[in-house]
Design a protein around this motif. Structure first.
Motif, PDB file in Angstrom:
ATOM      1  N   ALA A  52     -34.963  -3.188  35.542  1.00  0.00           N
ATOM      2  CA  ALA A  52     -33.504  -3.524  35.914  1.00  0.00           C
ATOM      3  C   ALA A  52     -32.578  -4.176  34.788  1.00  0.00           C
ATOM      4  N   GLY A  53     -33.361  -4.623  33.882  1.00  0.00           N
ATOM      5  CA  GLY A  53     -32.555  -5.390  32.754  1.00  0.00           C
ATOM      6  C   GLY A  53     -32.021  -4.026  31.770  1.00  0.00           C
ATOM      7  N   THR A  56     -29.119  -2.180  33.371  1.00  0.00           N
ATOM      8  CA  THR A  56     -28.157  -3.067  33.502  1.00  0.00           C
ATOM      9  C   THR A  56     -27.316  -2.966  32.194  1.00  0.00           C
ATOM     10  N   GLU A  57     -28.131  -3.112  30.923  1.00  0.00           N
ATOM     11  CA  GLU A  57     -27.814  -3.274  29.519  1.00  0.00           C
ATOM     12  C   GLU A  57     -27.019  -1.779  29.404  1.00  0.00           C
ATOM     13  N   VAL A  61     -25.985   0.498  36.063  1.00  0.00           N
ATOM     14  CA  VAL A  61     -25.773  -0.365  36.996  1.00  0.00           C
ATOM     15  C   VAL A  61     -25.110  -1.617  36.634  1.00  0.00           C
ATOM     16  N   THR A  62     -24.252  -2.285  37.400  1.00  0.00           N
ATOM     17  CA  THR A  62     -23.587  -3.500  37.035  1.00  0.00           C
ATOM     18  C   THR A  62     -24.302  -4.902  37.121  1.00  0.00           C
ATOM     19  N   ARG A  63     -25.155  -4.895  38.022  1.00  0.00           N
ATOM     20  CA  ARG A  63     -25.954  -6.028  38.302  1.00  0.00           C
ATOM     21  C   ARG A  63     -27.607  -5.635  38.477  1.00  0.00           C
ATOM     22  N   PRO A  64     -28.413  -6.585  37.929  1.00  0.00           N
ATOM     23  CA  PRO A  64     -29.640  -6.112  37.987  1.00  0.00           C
ATOM     24  C   PRO A  64     -30.333  -6.553  39.250  1.00  0.00           C
ATOM     25  N   TRP A  65     -29.726  -7.104  40.075  1.00  0.00           N
ATOM     26  CA  TRP A  65     -30.387  -7.649  41.437  1.00  0.00           C
ATOM     27  C   TRP A  65     -30.811  -6.529  42.296  1.00  0.00           C
ATOM     28  N   THR A  67     -31.170  -3.368  41.703  1.00  0.00           N
ATOM     29  CA  THR A  67     -32.668  -2.702  41.227  1.00  0.00           C
ATOM     30  C   THR A  67     -33.728  -3.119  41.250  1.00  0.00           C
ATOM     31  N   SER A 124     -29.059 -12.290  43.746  1.00  0.00           N
ATOM     32  CA  SER A 124     -27.859 -11.952  44.296  1.00  0.00           C
ATOM     33  C   SER A 124     -27.113 -12.732  45.070  1.00  0.00           C
TER      34      SER A 124
END
Length: 131
Positions: A52-53, A56-57, A61-65, A67, A124
């Motif tokens: 997820a990180g 996001t980085e 994706v815009t947010r890791p939650w 994922t 989230s």
């Protein structure tokens, strides 16, 4: 004198996520294959969180939650599917969780999935309530 000798503006700084992805994968495999429940759960959570990180980085994706929730659901579904396929239904009780090696390992994967879903959901909600 330059502040950061040897680095130019064309190179980005190094990302820490690949190290955590590799460490999570190694720990999860050691935990699952040897049967170390806490190591398996921690390794799978570290692996999924790192995925997820890194997504996001990198901007996928815009947010890791979401994922994290997705990886957790996939882990839980895989564990449930393997449990249905390979473990007799009559042996799945709370008392038998630590007795069978296959069932214990599948429970570790399912627990990691459920924890990741909870982490993603709480993250989230916390992000949305932050003003």
């Amino acid at each position: 004198m330059e502040e950061q000798p040897g680095l130019s503006d064309q190179y980005r700084t190094a990302s820490p996520w690949p190290v955590f992805v590799a460490l999570g994968l190694v720990l999860s495999e050691i935990g699952v294959f040897i049967g170390l429940f806490p190591v398996a759960v921690f390794g799978l959570i570290l692996f999924g969180g790192s995925i997820a990180g890194i997504l996001t980085e990198s901007g996928y994706v815009t947010r890791p939650w979401p994922t994290m929730v997705g990886v957790g659901v996939v882990l839980a579904l895989i564990a449930a599917g393997l449990a249905v396929a390979y473990v007799p239904i009559s042996s799945i009780t709370v008392a038998n969780i630590g007795n069978g090696p296959v069932l214990t390992r599948l429970v570790a994967v399912a627990v990691a999935g459920v924890v990741m879903v909870a982490m993603g959901g709480v993250g989230s909600v916390m992000e949305q309530t932050k003003v």
